[in-house]
Design a protein around this motif. Structure first.
Motif, PDB file in Angstrom:
ATOM      1  N   UNK A  23      17.826   0.952   7.467  1.00 47.08           N
ATOM      2  CA  UNK A  23      17.644  -0.159   9.218  1.00 47.08           C
ATOM      3  C   UNK A  23      16.778   0.438   9.674  1.00 47.08           C
ATOM      4  N   UNK A  24      16.104   1.943   9.546  1.00 49.56           N
ATOM      5  CA  UNK A  24      14.254   2.292  10.622  1.00 49.56           C
ATOM      6  C   UNK A  24      13.659   2.154   9.414  1.00 49.56           C
ATOM      7  N   UNK A  25      13.900   1.179   8.692  1.00 43.01           N
ATOM      8  CA  UNK A  25      12.593   1.180   7.363  1.00 43.01           C
ATOM      9  C   UNK A  25      12.174  -0.127   7.235  1.00 43.01           C
ATOM     10  N   UNK A  26      13.053  -1.230   7.383  1.00 42.14           N
ATOM     11  CA  UNK A  26      12.835  -2.452   6.356  1.00 42.14           C
ATOM     12  C   UNK A  26      12.600  -4.131   7.717  1.00 42.14           C
ATOM     13  N   UNK A  84      10.596   9.283   0.989  1.00 42.00           N
ATOM     14  CA  UNK A  84      12.276   8.875   2.140  1.00 42.00           C
ATOM     15  C   UNK A  84      13.247   7.877   1.509  1.00 42.00           C
ATOM     16  N   UNK A  85      13.878   8.231   1.747  1.00 47.27           N
ATOM     17  CA  UNK A  85      14.974   7.285   1.527  1.00 47.27           C
ATOM     18  C   UNK A  85      15.178   5.814   1.744  1.00 47.27           C
ATOM     19  N   UNK A  91      22.892  10.232   2.036  1.00 51.32           N
ATOM     20  CA  UNK A  91      21.934   9.710   0.993  1.00 51.32           C
ATOM     21  C   UNK A  91      20.963   8.559   1.502  1.00 51.32           C
ATOM     22  N   UNK A  92      21.071   8.812   3.196  1.00 51.45           N
ATOM     23  CA  UNK A  92      19.692   8.004   3.656  1.00 51.45           C
ATOM     24  C   UNK A  92      18.819   8.557   4.474  1.00 51.45           C
ATOM     25  N   UNK A  93      19.439   9.353   4.879  1.00 54.11           N
ATOM     26  CA  UNK A  93      19.450  10.841   5.562  1.00 54.11           C
ATOM     27  C   UNK A  93      19.244   9.839   6.831  1.00 54.11           C
ATOM     28  N   UNK A 145       0.578  -1.639  -0.451  1.00 61.89           N
ATOM     29  CA  UNK A 145       0.233   0.214  -0.081  1.00 61.89           C
ATOM     30  C   UNK A 145       1.037   1.328   0.003  1.00 61.89           C
ATOM     31  N   UNK A 146       1.961   1.478  -0.532  1.00 63.78           N
ATOM     32  CA  UNK A 146       3.434   2.396  -0.215  1.00 63.78           C
ATOM     33  C   UNK A 146       3.539   2.900  -2.163  1.00 63.78           C
ATOM     34  N   UNK A 147       4.096   3.857  -1.695  1.00 66.39           N
ATOM     35  CA  UNK A 147       4.627   4.491  -3.670  1.00 66.39           C
ATOM     36  C   UNK A 147       5.860   4.145  -3.632  1.00 66.39           C
ATOM     37  N   UNK A 148       6.512   3.694  -4.500  1.00 71.41           N
ATOM     38  CA  UNK A 148       8.110   3.701  -4.554  1.00 71.41           C
ATOM     39  C   UNK A 148       8.142   4.848  -5.719  1.00 71.41           C
ATOM     40  N   UNK A 149      10.235   5.316  -5.676  1.00 74.31           N
ATOM     41  CA  UNK A 149      10.187   6.316  -6.592  1.00 74.31           C
ATOM     42  C   UNK A 149      11.149   6.050  -6.636  1.00 74.31           C
ATOM     43  N   UNK A 150      12.392   6.714  -7.517  1.00 70.96           N
ATOM     44  CA  UNK A 150      13.887   5.911  -8.087  1.00 70.96           C
ATOM     45  C   UNK A 150      14.822   7.141  -8.519  1.00 70.96           C
ATOM     46  N   UNK A 151      15.974   7.111  -8.131  1.00 71.81           N
ATOM     47  CA  UNK A 151      16.919   8.140  -8.487  1.00 71.81           C
ATOM     48  C   UNK A 151      18.290   7.805  -8.928  1.00 71.81           C
TER      49      UNK A 151
END
Length: 255
Positions: free
Chosen positions: A235-238, A144-145, A202-204, A99-105
């Motif tokens: 590691x804060x997200x997964x 969020x990175x 990079x990951x802030x 239920x989330x969305x992704x983007x890439x750079x």
């Protein structure tokens, strides 16, 4: 980190408290949408000052775990994205299914000569030179990175991939379209790491904070290696989960 403050620890009290609260959120004992206990409650439970509690909560809010609402308290907002290693689907699909969305750079695209390790992972003859193309991307989840991801493929495939919009494309879908077969297996290694200054920027996140280093080989039908993926997950997200099986063997004989 346990649920207790250790005053003889070199870790600051506010950092210990932050980790205690964060672990409770990640373990699901305080689910998203619920309110944290009051600041005064934390002061009394852990025998710390209001300043210590405030700083811990400030850090949790900055990292996206809570939202502090004036006159109401601290609301838990953090969704935990769970990746199941046994599920063979791409990063974007896993995140979108949750239920989330992704983007890439797209950070870089460069040709590389295969190292001994890379040649071995692709199952290629070691007595000749092999050329690859390396794609490096910064992946975002809900702005969020989230992941610094490097994908290495054979040169012939990589040249074809460059004709597509690589900031929007799913690499797994590209592999299936260009190779005519889906990804059916991924052999991966996951190890804990701490953030270097570059990764932290990079990951802030904070330099030295804990994260996951992933290296895997993806195979299409026919047991053909199609990519090597090297990634650093925030590691804060997964969190990662898998199933471990024990092979049936001869009964253990009593001594």
């Amino acid at each position: 980190m346990t649920g207790k403050i250790h005053r003889d620890s070199p870790v600051p009290l506010y950092e210990q408290l932050k980790l205690i609260i964060r672990d409770q959120i990640l373990e699901g004992s305080m689910p998203p949408g619920s309110l944290l206990p009051s600041e005064q409650s934390y002061c009394e439970t852990h025998a710390v000052s209001r300043i210590t509690v405030t700083r811990a909560l400030d850090d949790l809010e900055r990292e996206g775990f809570i939202k502090r609402i004036q006159g109401k308290g601290s609301l838990i907002t953090y969704p935990k994205y769970q990746d199941t290693l046994k599920k063979i689907s791409g990063f974007s699909r896993n995140i979108q299914d949750a239920g989330n969305y992704t983007q890439s750079k797209l950070l870089s695209v460069e040709p590389v000569i295969g190292s001994d390790t890379l040649v071995r992972e692709f199952g290629l003859p070691p007595d000749r030179e092999h050329r690859f193309i390396r794609f490096r991307r910064l992946r975002f989840v809900n702005d969020t990175p989230a992941v610094i991801m490097t994908n290495v493929v054979r040169e012939s495939l990589g040249l074809k991939m460059q004709k597509f919009d690589l900031e929007r494309a799913s690499f797994y879908q590209l592999y299936e379209e260009l190779m005519g077969a889906p990804v059916v297996r991924n052999d991966a290694t996951l190890v804990p790491i701490t953030a270097t200054p570059e990764v932290a920027q990079m990951l802030q996140v904070r330099p030295g904070s804990p994260h996951f280093h992933f290296r895997g080989v993806s195979y299409i039908e026919g047991n053909v290696p199609v990519e090597v993926c090297i990634a650093t997950f925030n590691g804060n997200m997964f969190q990662f989960s898998t199933s471990i099986y024990r092979l049936k063997s001869e009964p253990i004989q009593p001594e």
